[in-house]
Scaffold this motif. Structure first.
Motif, PDB file in Angstrom:
ATOM      1  N   GLY A  49       0.814  -1.200   0.000  1.00 50.03           N
ATOM      2  CA  GLY A  49       0.000   0.000   0.000  1.00 50.03           C
ATOM      3  C   GLY A  49       0.845   1.245   0.000  1.00 50.03           C
ATOM      4  O   GLY A  49       2.012   1.218   0.295  1.00 50.03           O
ATOM      5  N   ARG A  50       0.219   2.349  -0.327  1.00 46.44           N
ATOM      6  CA  ARG A  50       0.899   3.633  -0.340  1.00 46.44           C
ATOM      7  C   ARG A  50       1.342   4.019   1.057  1.00 46.44           C
ATOM      8  O   ARG A  50       2.378   4.622   1.244  1.00 46.44           O
ATOM      9  N   ARG A  51       0.562   3.597   2.057  1.00 50.53           N
ATOM     10  CA  ARG A  51       0.848   4.047   3.406  1.00 50.53           C
ATOM     11  C   ARG A  51       1.261   2.918   4.333  1.00 50.53           C
ATOM     12  O   ARG A  51       2.262   3.010   5.003  1.00 50.53           O
ATOM     13  N   TRP A  52       0.454   1.852   4.408  1.00 51.68           N
ATOM     14  CA  TRP A  52       0.725   0.892   5.475  1.00 51.68           C
ATOM     15  C   TRP A  52       1.144  -0.455   4.967  1.00 51.68           C
ATOM     16  O   TRP A  52       0.853  -0.846   3.874  1.00 51.68           O
ATOM     17  N   CYS A 119      -9.528   5.873   2.523  1.00 51.14           N
ATOM     18  CA  CYS A 119      -8.084   5.647   2.418  1.00 51.14           C
ATOM     19  C   CYS A 119      -7.742   4.763   1.218  1.00 51.14           C
ATOM     20  O   CYS A 119      -8.587   4.040   0.705  1.00 51.14           O
ATOM     21  N   SER A 123      -3.926   0.058   2.541  1.00 47.07           N
ATOM     22  CA  SER A 123      -3.317   0.843   3.605  1.00 47.07           C
ATOM     23  C   SER A 123      -3.912   0.450   4.943  1.00 47.07           C
ATOM     24  O   SER A 123      -4.935  -0.217   5.018  1.00 47.07           O
ATOM     25  N   CYS A 126      -4.711   6.551   7.160  1.00 44.28           N
ATOM     26  CA  CYS A 126      -4.318   7.688   6.327  1.00 44.28           C
ATOM     27  C   CYS A 126      -4.627   8.997   7.047  1.00 44.28           C
ATOM     28  O   CYS A 126      -5.518   9.065   7.895  1.00 44.28           O
ATOM     29  N   SER A 196       5.824   3.874   1.317  1.00 42.67           N
ATOM     30  CA  SER A 196       4.994   5.040   1.607  1.00 42.67           C
ATOM     31  C   SER A 196       5.407   6.265   0.807  1.00 42.67           C
ATOM     32  O   SER A 196       4.571   7.068   0.419  1.00 42.67           O
TER      33      SER A 196
END
Length: 251
Positions: A49-52, A119, A123, A126, A196
């Motif tokens: 994921g982009r974040r997590w 989100c 992720s 967010c 991320s």
């Protein structure tokens, strides 16, 4: 959406059975194969994921180690039911300043469809500065509650980073670079940051601030002084992360 080839896999290339089992359970089915869309729904929390990043670490750790974990004694196991944002702030030992930032961004803890409306796919949480929003994913597996605590603190730290003056931010960025460069090349934090940041180099500073602040125990006193504005005891959230991961790894 996470496609089957992106599902978390063990070092041998297999899709972890817990991903398949949880997908089946949530649809009231048995024998759900890896090509079923229900698997992708569950596994998007464990994909790239982009974040997590936490889910993929859990999947690899559980399958690679191949041990039975006594979850009845594992730390940070949530008793069940809904997750209260006020409880999260307390569990993460956020200071009054940290709690103010957390609450000012209308924090929500959401599951599945509700979460993905806010989100990115795959992720675990967010932060949207423009919308003044923090959203945290509620993992269906209660044993992963320590990661929910970690995500909440991580997203709060993104808001905290924005409160630093340009001069202070520059100094903090340099100190964080030193921390990151000193990590073991195999430290998962490095890959987490890379996922991320992606091609958005402008967010590297805030990602360093959020990841290091929630995962690295020993820091320069100047960094601890900055983080001390937002936590009464930063080690609490570091332990929420490390103890959960160690339990998952059977250590």
């Amino acid at each position: 959406m996470v496609i089957p080839d992106e599902l978390p896999r063990s070092p041998t290339g297999r899709i972890p059975q817990w991903v398949i089992d949880e997908a089946a359970a949530r649809r009231g089915q048995t024998g759900v194969g890896p090509d079923e869309s229900s698997v992708a729904v569950v596994a998007r929390r464990a994909g790239r994921g982009r974040r997590w990043w936490l889910g993929v670490l859990v999947a690899v750790a559980v399958v690679a180690v191949g041990v039975a974990v006594n979850w009845s004694t594992a730390p940070w196991v949530h008793p069940g039911g809904s997750v209260d944002v006020g409880d999260l702030a307390q569990e993460a030992a956020m200071s009054s300043t940290g709690q103010q930032l957390f609450y000012a961004n209308d924090p929500q803890v959401l599951g599945d469809d509700e979460f993905t409306a806010h989100c990115p796919e795959a992720s675990g949480g967010c932060y949207d500065a423009a919308a003044r929003s923090i959203v945290v994913y509620r993992y269906p597996d209660q044993r992963m509650h320590g990661l929910v605590v970690t995500v909440a603190a991580h997203e709060m730290l993104h808001a905290a980073y924005e409160t630093l003056s340009p001069a202070e931010r520059s100094e903090v960025d340099q100190l964080l670079w030193q921390v990151v460069e000193a990590l073991d090349p195999d430290d998962p934090l490095l890959e987490q940051v890379a996922w991320s940041v992606g091609d958005r180099e402008q967010v590297r500073g805030t990602e360093h601030f959020a990841y290091v602040g929630t995962q690295v125990a020993d820091l320069d006193p100047l960094l601890e002084e900055v983080y001390g504005r937002f936590f009464d005891d930063r080690q609490v959230v570091v332990r929420a992360y490390t103890t959960t991961m160690r339990a998952l790894e059977g250590r």
